[in-house]
Design an enzyme around this catalytic site. Structure first.
Site, mmCIF file in Angstrom:
data_model
loop_
_atom_site.group_PDB
_atom_site.id
_atom_site.type_symbol
_atom_site.label_atom_id
_atom_site.label_comp_id
_atom_site.label_asym_id
_atom_site.label_seq_id
_atom_site.Cartn_x
_atom_site.Cartn_y
_atom_site.Cartn_z
ATOM 1 N N ASP A 1 -35.844 119.968 -9.329
ATOM 2 C CA ASP A 1 -36.251 121.262 -8.777
ATOM 3 C C ASP A 1 -37.618 121.147 -8.109
ATOM 4 O O ASP A 1 -38.630 120.972 -8.789
ATOM 5 C CB ASP A 1 -36.357 122.289 -9.906
ATOM 6 C CG ASP A 1 -34.994 122.668 -10.452
ATOM 7 O OD1 ASP A 1 -34.181 123.201 -9.690
ATOM 8 O OD2 ASP A 1 -34.758 122.431 -11.653
ATOM 9 N N ASP B 1 -26.566 127.329 -11.413
ATOM 10 C CA ASP B 1 -27.875 126.885 -11.896
ATOM 11 C C ASP B 1 -28.598 128.059 -12.538
ATOM 12 O O ASP B 1 -28.866 129.071 -11.879
ATOM 13 C CB ASP B 1 -28.675 126.354 -10.687
ATOM 14 C CG ASP B 1 -30.027 125.776 -11.053
ATOM 15 O OD1 ASP B 1 -30.377 125.743 -12.246
ATOM 16 O OD2 ASP B 1 -30.747 125.365 -10.117
ATOM 17 N N GLY B 2 -28.915 127.889 -13.824
ATOM 18 C CA GLY B 2 -29.690 128.904 -14.539
ATOM 19 C C GLY B 2 -28.962 129.430 -15.757
ATOM 20 O O GLY B 2 -27.878 130.014 -15.636
ATOM 21 N N GLY B 3 -29.522 129.147 -16.927
ATOM 22 C CA GLY B 3 -28.971 129.697 -18.167
ATOM 23 C C GLY B 3 -27.646 129.089 -18.586
ATOM 24 O O GLY B 3 -26.895 129.693 -19.356
ATOM 25 N N HIS C 1 -30.713 116.663 -11.625
ATOM 26 C CA HIS C 1 -31.121 117.811 -10.802
ATOM 27 C C HIS C 1 -32.645 117.877 -10.767
ATOM 28 O O HIS C 1 -33.299 117.928 -11.811
ATOM 29 C CB HIS C 1 -30.531 119.070 -11.424
ATOM 30 C CG HIS C 1 -30.746 120.322 -10.638
ATOM 31 N ND1 HIS C 1 -29.949 120.699 -9.577
ATOM 32 C CD2 HIS C 1 -31.671 121.316 -10.778
ATOM 33 C CE1 HIS C 1 -30.367 121.863 -9.097
ATOM 34 N NE2 HIS C 1 -31.415 122.256 -9.800
ATOM 35 N N HIS D 1 -32.959 120.217 -5.445
ATOM 36 C CA HIS D 1 -32.890 121.664 -5.200
ATOM 37 C C HIS D 1 -34.250 122.105 -4.666
ATOM 38 O O HIS D 1 -35.232 122.152 -5.403
ATOM 39 C CB HIS D 1 -32.558 122.353 -6.538
ATOM 40 C CG HIS D 1 -32.497 123.846 -6.471
ATOM 41 N ND1 HIS D 1 -32.455 124.641 -7.603
ATOM 42 C CD2 HIS D 1 -32.470 124.715 -5.429
ATOM 43 C CE1 HIS D 1 -32.396 125.911 -7.259
ATOM 44 N NE2 HIS D 1 -32.421 125.987 -5.944
ATOM 45 N N SER E 1 -31.218 119.231 -15.567
ATOM 46 C CA SER E 1 -32.392 119.531 -14.740
ATOM 47 C C SER E 1 -33.647 118.952 -15.381
ATOM 48 O O SER E 1 -34.044 119.341 -16.471
ATOM 49 C CB SER E 1 -32.554 121.042 -14.580
ATOM 50 O OG SER E 1 -33.802 121.297 -13.969
ATOM 51 N N MET F 1 -27.001 130.779 -7.615
ATOM 52 C CA MET F 1 -28.005 130.886 -8.682
ATOM 53 C C MET F 1 -27.548 131.926 -9.693
ATOM 54 O O MET F 1 -27.128 133.029 -9.331
ATOM 55 C CB MET F 1 -29.366 131.296 -8.105
ATOM 56 C CG MET F 1 -30.055 130.233 -7.268
ATOM 57 S SD MET F 1 -30.365 128.670 -8.100
ATOM 58 C CE MET F 1 -31.425 129.157 -9.473
ATOM 59 N N GLY G 1 -30.812 122.720 -17.836
ATOM 60 C CA GLY G 1 -32.132 122.201 -18.188
ATOM 61 C C GLY G 1 -32.387 122.299 -19.671
ATOM 62 O O GLY G 1 -32.242 121.331 -20.424
ATOM 63 N N GLY H 1 -37.059 129.839 -10.068
ATOM 64 C CA GLY H 1 -38.494 129.736 -10.291
ATOM 65 C C GLY H 1 -38.901 129.179 -11.633
ATOM 66 O O GLY H 1 -39.977 128.620 -11.768
ATOM 67 N N MET I 1 -36.726 124.664 -3.682
ATOM 68 C CA MET I 1 -37.129 126.076 -3.760
ATOM 69 C C MET I 1 -38.467 126.190 -3.038
ATOM 70 O O MET I 1 -39.525 126.367 -3.663
ATOM 71 C CB MET I 1 -37.236 126.508 -5.230
ATOM 72 C CG MET I 1 -35.879 126.765 -5.857
ATOM 73 S SD MET I 1 -35.968 126.911 -7.635
ATOM 74 C CE MET I 1 -35.925 125.196 -8.058
ATOM 75 N N MET J 1 -40.527 123.026 -6.340
ATOM 76 C CA MET J 1 -41.047 124.401 -6.179
ATOM 77 C C MET J 1 -42.430 124.335 -5.546
ATOM 78 O O MET J 1 -43.255 123.514 -5.948
ATOM 79 C CB MET J 1 -41.178 125.074 -7.547
ATOM 80 C CG MET J 1 -39.907 125.133 -8.335
ATOM 81 S SD MET J 1 -40.210 126.002 -9.891
ATOM 82 C CE MET J 1 -38.648 125.760 -10.706
ATOM 83 N N GLY K 1 -37.319 127.606 -15.739
ATOM 84 C CA GLY K 1 -36.220 127.307 -16.650
ATOM 85 C C GLY K 1 -36.223 128.270 -17.825
ATOM 86 O O GLY K 1 -37.125 129.092 -17.979
ATOM 87 N N GLY K 2 -35.173 128.178 -18.626
ATOM 88 C CA GLY K 2 -35.126 128.930 -19.883
ATOM 89 C C GLY K 2 -34.802 130.404 -19.767
ATOM 90 O O GLY K 2 -34.993 131.158 -20.720
HETATM 91 C C1 DX5 Z 1 -34.564 127.452 -11.989
HETATM 92 C C2 DX5 Z 1 -34.162 126.037 -11.628
HETATM 93 C C3 DX5 Z 1 -33.237 125.450 -12.610
HETATM 94 C C4 DX5 Z 1 -33.788 125.299 -14.000
HETATM 95 C C5 DX5 Z 1 -32.648 125.632 -14.907
HETATM 96 O O1 DX5 Z 1 -35.177 128.044 -10.931
HETATM 97 O O2 DX5 Z 1 -33.528 126.007 -10.365
HETATM 98 O O3 DX5 Z 1 -32.662 124.239 -12.153
HETATM 99 O O4 DX5 Z 1 -34.259 124.016 -14.302
HETATM 100 O O5 DX5 Z 1 -33.121 125.696 -16.195
HETATM 101 P P1 DX5 Z 1 -32.281 126.285 -17.404
HETATM 102 O O6 DX5 Z 1 -31.036 125.449 -17.503
HETATM 103 O O7 DX5 Z 1 -33.193 126.138 -18.544
HETATM 104 O O8 DX5 Z 1 -31.953 127.708 -17.069
HETATM 105 ZN ZN ZN Z 2 -32.400 124.150 -9.828
#
Ligand code: DX5
Ligand code: ZN
Length: 223
Positions: free
Chosen positions: A34, A174-176, A32, A65, A7, A136, A196, A141, A67, A36, A143-144
């Site tokens: 994102d 997606d996420g963590g 990927h 993606h 990401s 998800m 990400g 919203g 959002m 937003m 990363g991290g």
């Molecule tokens: C979060 C995004 C993710 C984000 C993931 O809302 O959709 O794509 O970049 O980041 P990590 O891998 O750090 O959780």
């Molecule tokens: Zn994403």
């Protein structure tokens, strides 16, 4: 087949072109992106201009993606970038089937994403009409954030529905996602992994991180 989708949200924006270019040699399957809008999720990230710059810096296919509220608008705006995958949120649309059809008619694979607290039924009912289901594993919203283990049964439910219906829908998470969490997501049935922080923040480097994630995901399925 395991797909790793770094990401770009976690990239160093001062070196965006360079980082995007690095993804090809790193063996990333998708990049990927994102989008937003500050409304569907609190933050604003980037839109077509930045994604176009990423596409010119790297031949790795785009996995967009959205959002955003009213994703129909962005679907139309971004179709010209010829993404491989364009994913909208089920929570943001009233006519998901029409939007999936529009995405496909633009030549992309149509993805539908679901937030952690939305009933999984909303995604299951779309399966025959979409190419990718994005479960998800954090609140969208930023990363991290830590991986929500309680999402694992939802991934398994989607995987079961896909296989029982004889579909070939990709299952993305997606996420963590990192070396500690990817195995469980893979064992639950996911095949496409957004990462990400664990890729762009890896102390050894992007290529090494992608390789390690792939190995962990493969080991979990015995492939
Ligand atoms: C979060 C995004 C993710 C984000 C993931 O809302 O959709 O794509 O970049 O980041 P990590 O891998 O750090 O959780
Ligand atoms: Zn994403």
């Amino acid at each position: 087949m395991i797909r790793i989708a770094p990401s770009i949200l976690a990239a160093d924006y001062a070196r965006l072109g360079e980082q995007a270019a690095e993804l090809e040699g790193a063996g990333a399957d998708l990049v990927h992106c994102d989008v937003m809008d500050g409304s569907f999720v609190p933050a604003i990230s980037f839109g077509g201009g930045v994604i176009s710059a990423i596409a010119s810096s790297s031949p790795v296919p785009l996995d967009i993606h959205l959002m955003v509220e009213n994703p129909e608008k962005q679907v139309r705006l971004l179709a010209g970038l010829k993404p491989k995958i364009m994913t909208f949120h089920v929570e943001a649309v009233e006519e998901p089937l029409d939007l999936a059809r529009e995405i496909r008619s633009g030549g992309a694979l149509a993805g539908a994403a679901i937030k952690p607290n939305t009933p999984i039924k909303r995604l299951l009912e779309l399966l025959p009409e979409i190419d990718l289901a994005l479960v998800m594993t954090v609140e969208p919203g930023k990363g991290g954030q830590p991986f929500m283990e309680e999402m694992l049964p939802r991934i398994a439910t989607v995987a079961r529905a896909v296989s029982e219906s004889g579909l070939e829908t990709l299952i993305e998470v997606d996420g963590g996602i990192d070396e500690n969490t990817i195995a469980a997501a893979s064992a639950a049935g996911a095949d496409t992994f957004v990462a990400g922080t664990s890729v762009f923040g890896d102390p050894v480097g992007i290529a090494d991180a992608v390789k390690r994630l792939r190995t962990c995901a493969q080991q979990a399925t015995g492939s």
